[in-house]
Every structure is written in structure tokens, then in C-alpha cells.
Design a protein around this motif. Structure first.
Motif, PDB file in Angstrom:
ATOM      1  N   MET A 186       0.950  -1.287  -0.137  1.00 27.24           N
ATOM      2  CA  MET A 186      -0.102  -0.017   0.028  1.00 27.24           C
ATOM      3  C   MET A 186       0.901   1.268   0.206  1.00 27.24           C
ATOM      4  N   MET A 187       1.877   1.328   0.738  1.00 30.59           N
ATOM      5  CA  MET A 187       2.748   2.588   0.731  1.00 30.59           C
ATOM      6  C   MET A 187       3.160   2.724  -0.561  1.00 30.59           C
ATOM      7  N   MET A 188       3.715   1.511  -1.322  1.00 34.63           N
ATOM      8  CA  MET A 188       4.190   1.739  -2.798  1.00 34.63           C
ATOM      9  C   MET A 188       2.989   2.443  -3.593  1.00 34.63           C
ATOM     10  N   ASN A 189       1.899   1.869  -3.381  1.00 32.97           N
ATOM     11  CA  ASN A 189       0.647   2.561  -3.974  1.00 32.97           C
ATOM     12  C   ASN A 189       0.416   3.789  -3.792  1.00 32.97           C
ATOM     13  N   TRP A 190       0.736   4.208  -2.488  1.00 36.00           N
ATOM     14  CA  TRP A 190       0.770   5.791  -2.153  1.00 36.00           C
ATOM     15  C   TRP A 190       1.599   6.624  -2.669  1.00 36.00           C
ATOM     16  N   LEU A 191       2.870   6.050  -3.040  1.00 30.68           N
ATOM     17  CA  LEU A 191       3.916   6.824  -3.663  1.00 30.68           C
ATOM     18  C   LEU A 191       3.699   6.897  -5.189  1.00 30.68           C
ATOM     19  N   LYS A 192       3.210   5.859  -5.691  1.00 30.19           N
ATOM     20  CA  LYS A 192       2.928   5.922  -6.995  1.00 30.19           C
ATOM     21  C   LYS A 192       1.885   6.930  -7.280  1.00 30.19           C
ATOM     22  N   GLN A 193       0.853   7.421  -6.200  1.00 33.48           N
ATOM     23  CA  GLN A 193      -0.026   8.511  -6.523  1.00 33.48           C
ATOM     24  C   GLN A 193       0.599   9.730  -6.191  1.00 33.48           C
ATOM     25  N   MET A 194       1.263   9.765  -5.216  1.00 30.11           N
ATOM     26  CA  MET A 194       2.180  10.976  -4.761  1.00 30.11           C
ATOM     27  C   MET A 194       3.157  11.780  -5.899  1.00 30.11           C
ATOM     28  N   THR A 195       3.544  10.710  -6.724  1.00 31.96           N
ATOM     29  CA  THR A 195       4.693  11.119  -7.675  1.00 31.96           C
ATOM     30  C   THR A 195       3.984  11.077  -9.098  1.00 31.96           C
TER      31      THR A 195
END
Lengths: 476, 476
Positions: free
Chosen positions: A118-127
Motif C-alpha cells: 500500500m505504501m508503494m501505491n501511495w508513492l505512485k499516486q504522490m509522484t
């Protein structure tokens, strides 16, 4: 000394120590001034027979270790790229250490694996990375780039080098002259050979020239060599140059070459919409790495590695001996199959703590401040005409050089700037680093330390200007 | 939420959390019982715009994350090998996180580099390794073994594969059938090919048969292949078998082959003089790795890698681009030249804290207790005749199998033991793992958890016996 009964007291002492450390950090010379062996010679040559009291350890920490530290969290740390931490990240590390979970397989800690996803998903959205990418935490960008080159090697060889070893292939890997040394390290480890790493010429702003890349690839194809991978840099280490991704991605697509993107430092800037132009063409990339442990206030190590195809990555690394078989194999993400190491720490926790504590807006504010500080530094330092910029200020790094009036040659100026750097750093007041751009010795200052302020940067400017004046006076 | 003003409060909350966690750890199912996606689905799909309060984070930690953790520090954790931590190690990690130092070069943290050197010296003395060896902390034994194979490859090729890539060499690497999967992973990464990893037959106690090794090497030499490296295991993962180092070292010496020793788990036992017989012949080894993060109460990651020649290691990995040049290059140990990653955490600190807090005698006592618990378990479980030992109890691991009265075939017994394992683990009360020995499904129990007691082991015996009776009753 080692039980839970005394832990509360010792932990409380450590927390006080940490708070004092941060409160008094300005009192320390930012770059340690110790000489080689000075610390080593103070340490007992033999381990103790009996356990010692924790107080003694803290005393020795203060007496022996701290004077030998270079203080990376010091607001006057302007060297290299930052290795930022933040208090939420430290709190996360504390819990990770206490849990002491080995997060190699999903089953050995399901929450760690799923929080990581999920954190990798968050980072994808953020970047703004493509949602179709799959993310995994690696320790460093060096490791991630090695994983990329290995996966490229296996994909192209139909996973045969893994099983049969090399048999006559001569691969070629391409990056710019300004790419990070980890690309060369990876090429060596993978058995490709550094002579097969082709360093493409860069333009006036140190970005890879796509026409030169295409020429090199064509030449190699004609010579019967096998182009394997292009590593594009978004934010080179020397000067934060941004390779033209869109044009590069067209070339790699045309020739069917793996495209890996090393955005170790500058990838964090993608949380700012004004930087999204950098990743135009990313949907054609095969892999991408950036380091939240550099400029996103997450303790080292936490490198975010994203791939287009998780199947290829897993196919490259997966090995499941009997003692590691679990009932969920194949259904879940067993992240030890996504890289080199089997053992893995619970690194997603600190990421969760930091992203939630700052929020996207809080992080954006910090980064915009850092970038504006770099621009401020660049404007101020060039005002008198004694310093010139050596590269555009793309993010939070300024590359500059002292060029006092007079008719010094290139070599003299190189020496002068090198002496200036050592003088500044030996003062212990601020810490800069250096590189060479167009062969010229160049000072680097990054203004991305977690706690850096406008005042710190103003002091740095004064200090650099004073040191420069002093050194020129001596020089004359 | 992110500043120092609130850190004292939050850190104090975290310390209380840690203490409560350890006090109540018996209340948690040791192996998490969650299903795939159960944690993931509880996490918000989007990162927060605004910063959140730390209290919310701790609440969510308790509510969402902890139920999905497998508790590696639980005294009833008997699976795999341990990933032990201890309170002094946690305290060390706290300080390492707060300092946030990037320990890549000596200059970027002199005290970290020099403490690392001294801690490796201490470990050499504690384990009886040759004083001439040079030590460095790696993250995992997987990485260390990869470093060993790469250094072997470069030494034998006169450092030419690094520069020119493979050109027709077919190397051979040897290990026992019981060696860890990281050897195969390393052989693949290095471009040697897994078919060139020759797995040598083992004897009745799962140790490599040296005569078989010598035969294989001779056969390869006669076929024009190039023997590169032998990986000897001291304490295999399946059953803690000990390969006969002295005989192996004579063979590697005779043929001029690199000898790497993987003592990941059992290397810690070398702090006990009664285990020093294992390393007879070590002076002929080229490299050696063991993991203080397994059985020496040091938080993961902390893998101790020792080499005969630091020159060869550094020659394999060193790359100094301009931006990493320092004035002490070549005079000091820049540990990023000793391995794959450039970035490095300050891992020596927790080692220093733990070795000093326990002292040699304190550590020896812990290990001897763990070993005696394994022997106790083995004695007790075999008393009724329903369980048999599958391998000698060399250290703190027991390999056993349920063999109830009656005339079950091998396959039926395999299935029975597999069901038994899942039943035991699903109870959440204890956590075992498994392997296959001589093709037979084998249960593994390790009694090396930091806080494991005689009572925990007695409970485990009862639980295993009850589960076995239950499963047989159902089965009939």
C-alpha cells in the motif's frame, strides 16, 4: 543490563539523549575533524568478559563516538545529497526495531508485506507514476539499479543466463557521462563488463543527448552487439541534470531495450506537480527507482523501486527451497523474491508514519522551501561576480565555482576551489561537497536538510564568501 | 506532528508501547492468522493530504498492523532461524536512527567506520577467527555470499570480467545439496548459471562428503571447466549440518579454489570454545560469513563478513567518481568499497551496545541455555516413540517427525506431518517451520529466541504431542 526491567529507564535516557542531541546539534562541527585512527585507538582492543552498565555506554557514546561523527542531520549539512530523517521516521524505526520481524515472506509478517504494497501505491499516486507499476522497497538505489540490469539481462536472454551462464553474448548498457557510479558497479556485478557500459555525451546542461544515444545503439547493433538497457537519470548526482526521458523512451521502445530510470534524489520532487514534466514517457519505462531516504524525510534505508512487470522481476530472483515454502506461495507478494536479499526489515512502517505525519501538503511545503533556498543561494552567491554557477538549479542543489577577478587559468582555479572546499569544511561550520563539471572542479551545496532554514543558508553564504576572500588574500 | 516539541511525548508513548508489547506478547498468536488482503483492505487507498496526529498512528498500529504481524520476538517463536533482538540492540537502533548518518565513506562518519572495524575485531576474537581476516558488516548472508562469489570470479579472471565481461569462461561452483538457496541466487546474479552450481552429495548427517567434492572438481577440470569456488556450510538451514571444513579446505587449497564459508546461523556458536572444532582449517578459507542478527541478539540487519584479502574485495567493488573523492581515500576503510551498496547505516553501534551489555560470558550463557533447551526438547519428544529425530541436534535446532504406531507409508507420513505443522501453527500458540531431509517432510523447532525459557519449551512439547494425538484420532 539487558532485561525489560531496566529498559524503561534506559530508553528514557536515550530519548533525552536524542532530544539533547538535536537541541545542541549546532554546537557540533558538522563534518568531523578527527584524524584516521583517532576513534579506533580510543576503543578497547578486546571485548568485555562481563556485561557493562548502560550508563557507561552512553558516556562512551558522548566521549568517543560523537566527536567522530559527521552530523548528517545538522542544519548546516550541505554536502552530497541529504540522508534526511524526521521525528516520525525515528519513531517508526523504534517500533520496527522492537518488533524485530523478519519480513522475507508474506507469511513471516503479513502486515509488513501488505503495508509495503500500500505504501508503494501511495508513492505512485504522490509522484504520478503509472498505476500499473508494481513497487517494492529496496535498501539502496545501487541495489535497485542492479536488480533492473539483472532483470533486463534475464528478460532478453529468456532467463537463460540465470540457468546456463553467459555463452558468447556481448551486451551493451547505456547511460550518460553524468550517470551515477552504481550503474557501472551493476554492470560489473552482472558480468557484462564495464567496457560494455557506453557513456553517452551530455549537452550544455549535462543531460544525455538522445541523438548520441541512438547513434551509439545503431553502431552497436551493426557491430553485432546486443543493446540491453538504457539507464536514464532524473537528477544526476553531479549537478541534478534531467535526461530527456520522452525522447529516450522512444528510442528504447524502437529498439526493444530495457529502460531503467534512476531518480534517486530528484524522484521526491515528483510530489510537486510542477515537476511532473520530467516523467513524460514513463509509461514506456521498465523500471524506476527513487530514494525516500534522501529527500522525503525517511530514515535510510528506504529506496522505492517500481517495475512495469513484476513477473519478470520475480522470475529473475525467485527461489523457493523447501524450508521457505509456505501455503500462500504464488498468491501473495513474497518480497524476498523481488530482489537480492532474503532477509528484510519492516521498512514500510516508517514510510507510513512519515507520509501520515506530514501529509502530502506538508511534504510539498518542505520541498518547495528547500528548492527556493537553493535558488536564493544561487542568486546571492553570484551577486558580486566572484562566483559563477556551473549548472542550472533544477531542484535543491547549486553547483558553483569561485572565480575571483584576475587572470587565473583553469588549473589554478581548480586548485583554488579545492583549497576553498577544504578550508570551509575544516572549519566544521558547514559541510559542502564537490564534483567536476566539464572537467572543472565544482562546489556543490544542497539545501534539503530536514531542518535547514533561511538563516542557515545566509550563514553559509557569508562563510563561503569570507573563506573565499581569505584564501585569495593568502594566495596573492 | 513532526517537530522536536512533540517528540518527547510521542517517544515516551512509543516506549510505553514497546514495553506493553513485550509484557503482553504471550497474548498474541505467534504466527499471524490473517488471510491475504485482510490488512491491505483496511488501509486507505490514498495518502492523506494533511498531516495526522501521532495518536491516530499508534491506534492504527494496534488496530490494523499488529494483528497482521508474525511475532518474531515471541518466546514461542520456534520457526526458521531466529531473528533475535534484545533491549540493548533496540536502544542502539534508536540512536542510529536519530543520528541518521550515511556511513558510506570513512569521511562521511569516521567514528562509524572505526567502530565497525573494532567490532569486527572483537567478533574475530570472540569466535576464534584468524586475526589476519578483515571484517565488514553486510546486510545479509545472501549479500555476503554474493560478494564472495564475485570476488572469487574477479580474482580468478584477473579482474577482467568486471572490465570486459564474460568471454567463454565456464566456471563451476560447489556446495552441498543442503546448502542455502542464497548460493544459487548468487551464482545466477554473477552470470555463472545455476547449472554450473554443483550440489555435492551429503552423508548420513547431511554434511558434504569431501571425496565427492574432490571427484566433482577433478571431473570438471578434466572436462576443461574452471572450478571457481566452494561454499562450505557450518550449520545448514535444513538441519544445521556441519560440512567437514578441514578436509574441504585441503581440497580447495590443492586445486587453488576460493573457499567461502556460510555459517549464517551457527557462526554465533563459535563464541563457545566447545564449538571451535568446526573451524579447523579456516586459515585456508578466503571468506566467512555469520549473522549476529540471527543468534547474537542484534537487530536485523547485521551480517558479519570476513575476508582473507581485503585488497581483492576492494578491487572487486571500488569505484570512486569525482563526487565521492575524499582526502583520505586509500588511507582508511571506506566500507562502501567493500560491497554492493553505496549507502550504509551505522550498524556497528548496536553491535557495540549488545556486546558490551551482555559481555562474552553473558552471551555464552544465553547460547548454552538455548542449546540445552534443544537437547531437552529432543529427549522429551522422542520418549514415547511417536516422534523420531531426523538429524543430530548440533546446536539449537531439532529436526523431527511424527511417526505414530501403525504401518503408514512415507507419503502418508509426509502428509500427516504437513497437516500437523499447519494445525500447530494455526493454533497461534507456537510457530514451527519445516524442511525435507532425505526427501521426508520434517518439522523444525529452534530454541534460540532471546527470551525463550524452559517453560516455553515444555508447553511446546505438550502442544505438539496433543496436536499429534488429535490429528491421528481424526485420521483413523
Amino acid at each position: 543490563m539487558t532485561g525489560i526491567s531496566t529498559f524503561r529507564k534506559h530508553a528514557s535516557d536515550v530519548i533525552n539523549w536524542i532530544i539533547d542531541y538535536y537541541k545542541n546539534i549546532k554546537a557540533y562541527p558538522v563534518k568531523s575533524v578527527v584524524k584516521p585512527r583517532e576513534i579506533f585507538n580510543q576503543l578497547p582492543a578486546k571485548p568485555p568478559e562481563h556485561g557493562e552498565k548502560f550508563d557507561t555506554l552512553l558516556e562512551d557514546l558522548n566521549k568517543i563516538i560523537i566527536p567522530g561523527m559527521t552530523h548528517w542531520q545538522h542544519p548546516d549539512f550541505f554536502a552530497y545529497f541529504p540522508a534526511n530523517t524526521s521525528f516520525p521516521s525515528i519513531l517508526g524505526e523504534m517500533i520496527t526495531a522492537a518488533l524485530g520481524a523478519q519480513c522475507m515472506k508474506w507469511e513471516t509478517s503479513p502486515a509488513a508485506a501488505e503495508l509495503e504494497e500500500m505504501m508503494m501505491n501511495w508513492l505512485k499516486q504522490m509522484t504520478g507514476l503509472p498505476q500499473a507499476f508494481h513497487g517494492v522497497i529496496q535498501d539502496t538505489a545501487s541495489t535497485a539499479t542492479l536488480c533492473a540490469i539483472l532483470t533486463a539481462r534475464e528478460s532478453l536472454s529468456d532467463f537463460k543466463i540465470n540457468s546456463e551462464g553467459y555463452s558468447g553474448q556481448q551486451f551493451r548498457v547505456y547511460c550518460s557521462e553524468e550517470a551515477h557510479s552504481s550503474v557501472e558497479k551493476a554492470v560489473k556485478i552482472a558480468g557484462i563488463g564495464s567496457r560494455n557500459l557506453i557513456k553517452i555525451k551530455t549537452d550544455a546542461v549535462f543531460a544525455l543527448i538522445p541523438e548520441e544515444l541512438e547513434k551509439a545503439i545503431k553502431r552497436d547493433v551493426e557491430s553485432g552487439l546486443t543493446p540491453l538497457c538504457v539507464v536514464a537519470a532524473l537528477g544526476t548526482t553531479g549537478s541534478t541534470a534531467v535526461d530527456p526521458l520522452e525522447q529516450i523512451s522512444k528510442i528504447t521502445k524502437k529498439f526493444g531495450i530495457w529502460l531503467h530510470i534512476d531518480a534517486a534524489y530528484a524522484g521526491s520532487a515528483l510530489i510537486l506537480p510542477e515537476y511532473r514534466w520530467m516523467i513524460k514517457g514513463i509509461e514506456n519505462a521498465d523500471s524506476f527507482v527513487f530514494n525516500p531516504h534522501k529527500w522525503l524525510f525517511i530514515n535510510f534505508d528506504c529506496s522505492a523501486y517500481f517495475v512495469q512487470s513484476k513477473e519478470k522481476l520475480v522470475h529473475t530472483f525467485r527461489l523457493v527451497p523447501e524450508y521457505l515454502k509456505t501455503s500462500t506461495d504464488g498468491e501473495v507478494n513474497d518480497y524476498s523474491d523481488w530482489g537480492i536479499q532474503l532477509g528484510r526489515r519492516f521498512r514500510a512502517l516508517k514510510l507510513w508514519f512519515v507520509l501520515r505525519s506530514f501529509g502530502i501538503i506538508g511534504l510539498q511545503e518542505k520541498l518547495r522551501t528547500h528548492i527556493s533556498l537553493a535558488r536564493f543561494f544561487a542568486d546571492e552567491i553570484t551577486k558580486t561576480g566572484s562566483f559563477k554557477l556551473m549548472a542550472p538549479v533544477n531542484f535543491g542543489l547549486v553547483c558553483f565555482r569561485y572565480v575571483p577577478e584576475g587572470s587565473m587559468g583553469k588549473k589554478e582555479l581548480d586548485e583554488l576551489n579545492e583549497r576553498l572546499l577544504h578550508e570551509i569544511n575544516d572549519s566544521g561550520k558547514i559541510y559542502l561537497s564537490h564534483t567536476r563539471l566539464n572537467g572543472e572542479y565544482t562546489l556543490r551545496i544542497q539545501t534539503n536538510q530536514t531542518s535547514v532554514t533561511h538563516e542557515n543558508v545566509m550563514e553559509a553564504i557569508k562563510l563561503i564568501e569570507d573563506a573565499a576572500s581569505g584564501i585569495t588574500a593568502n594566495y596573492e
